[in-house]
Design a protein around this motif. Structure first.
Motif, PDB file in Angstrom:
ATOM      1  N   GLY A   1      19.883  30.623  -5.674  1.00 36.93           N
ATOM      2  CA  GLY A   1      20.216  29.407  -5.446  1.00 36.93           C
ATOM      3  C   GLY A   1      21.346  29.399  -4.320  1.00 36.93           C
ATOM      4  N   TYR A   2      21.684  28.410  -4.161  1.00 36.28           N
ATOM      5  CA  TYR A   2      23.369  29.013  -3.283  1.00 36.28           C
ATOM      6  C   TYR A   2      25.100  27.851  -4.511  1.00 36.28           C
ATOM      7  CZ  TYR A   2      20.170  28.197  -0.301  1.00 36.28           C
ATOM      8  OH  TYR A   2      19.017  28.295   1.026  1.00 36.28           O
ATOM      9  N   ALA A   3      25.926  29.242  -4.052  1.00 39.10           N
ATOM     10  CA  ALA A   3      26.613  28.450  -4.275  1.00 39.10           C
ATOM     11  C   ALA A   3      28.108  27.947  -3.290  1.00 39.10           C
ATOM     12  CB  ALA A   3      27.577  29.720  -5.096  1.00 39.10           C
ATOM     13  N   LEU A   4      28.569  27.558  -3.433  1.00 36.53           N
ATOM     14  CA  LEU A   4      30.297  26.902  -2.884  1.00 36.53           C
ATOM     15  C   LEU A   4      31.724  27.911  -3.069  1.00 36.53           C
ATOM     16  CD1 LEU A   4      31.536  24.306  -0.682  1.00 36.53           C
ATOM     17  CD2 LEU A   4      32.706  24.013  -2.498  1.00 36.53           C
ATOM     18  N   GLU A   5      31.795  28.521  -1.758  1.00 39.26           N
ATOM     19  CA  GLU A   5      33.131  29.570  -1.620  1.00 39.26           C
ATOM     20  C   GLU A   5      34.174  28.500  -1.926  1.00 39.26           C
ATOM     21  OE1 GLU A   5      32.221  33.454  -1.945  1.00 39.26           O
ATOM     22  OE2 GLU A   5      30.689  32.045  -3.028  1.00 39.26           O
ATOM     23  N   VAL A   6      35.484  29.297  -2.161  1.00 36.90           N
ATOM     24  CA  VAL A   6      36.004  28.363  -2.625  1.00 36.90           C
ATOM     25  C   VAL A   6      36.618  28.723  -1.344  1.00 36.90           C
ATOM     26  CG1 VAL A   6      38.553  28.197  -2.937  1.00 36.90           C
ATOM     27  CG2 VAL A   6      36.464  28.370  -5.109  1.00 36.90           C
ATOM     28  N   PRO A   7      37.090  27.910  -0.018  1.00 37.73           N
ATOM     29  CA  PRO A   7      37.784  28.327   1.208  1.00 37.73           C
ATOM     30  C   PRO A   7      39.209  28.300   1.180  1.00 37.73           C
ATOM     31  CG  PRO A   7      36.323  26.164   1.278  1.00 37.73           C
ATOM     32  CD  PRO A   7      36.791  26.463   0.054  1.00 37.73           C
TER      33      PRO A   7
END
Length: 228
Positions: A221-227
């Motif tokens: 699936g997907y994960a949000l990277e910490v910008p």
């Protein structure tokens, strides 16, 4: 029955339009029909539906133009129907304000399930905590009350379901979310048949907010990277 939800079906193929309308009426919806682009826009203005089921290929002008004009009148959830399984067309549809899409031929049962899921999303948004503070993850700010998103201080225009998907990932930064879980939580589906829907919405988010924001975990699936 003033509390019934109202759905506008804009579809030029009479058999499909009547079949969809009959199925939705059996589920308790009030249904209005239109069979070309101009009458679809006029019907949306007249009946003020809670949701629009919209074919892409229409006489007069196409469903993408209908979607643009309807959303300019009043934001409303849109489920697009397309005869072509073309990713570019799907992204364009999502870009003009559609919330979801289905490729023909489709199961009437699945269409009804998606309509119910979109309605639930609208209800969740309406009951957002008015005291909730914006969620800040790195240079990304997600305001659930005003339903606004900024990255690096720059506003981004998201469709309602893009917003919900981003907010879900942003509330769980770095945590990998399987496609099936995202389908269940954001779309309300209990089956994994629509994982391409998730993929297309993620691509739209990357296009609007930057390709580095959401990481693909292949096969999961997907994960949000910490910008930064």
């Amino acid at each position: 029955m003033g509390n019934k939800r109202r759905v506008l079906v804009v579809e030029d193929e009479q058999t499909i339009a009547e079949s969809v309308a009959a199925r939705l009426r059996a589920e308790g919806f009030e249904v209005d029909l239109a069979h070309d682009g101009p009458s679809g826009v006029a019907a949306a203005a007249e009946h003020r539906p809670d949701l629009v089921v919209l074919d892409v290929m229409l006489p007069g002008f196409d469903g993408l133009e209908v979607c643009r004009r309807v959303q300019a009148q009043r934001p409303v959830p849109v489920l697009m129907l397309t005869a072509r399984d073309d990713e570019t067309d799907l992204l364009v549809g999502l870009g003009v304000g559609a919330d979801d899409y289905m490729t023909k031929p489709f199961s009437p049962r699945e269409l009804v399930a998606r309509v119910h899921a979109l309605m639930r999303r609208v209800d969740r948004a309406a009951h957002a905590d008015p005291a909730g503070a914006p969620l800040v993850v790195g240079d990304l700010e997600v305001d659930a009350v005003q339903r606004r998103v900024r990255r690096g201080g720059t506003p981004a225009h998201l469709t309602p379901i893009e917003f919900d998907l981003l907010a879900y990932l942003a509330a769980r930064p770095r945590a990998v979310q399987p496609r099936e879980r995202l389908l269940a939580e954001i779309w309300g589906w209990g089956e994994a048949a629509g994982t391409r829907t998730v993929d297309s919405h993620v691509k739209a988010l990357r296009r609007k907010l930057g390709a580095d924001l959401i990481r693909t975990v292949h096969g999961v699936g997907y994960a949000l990277e910490v910008p930064e």
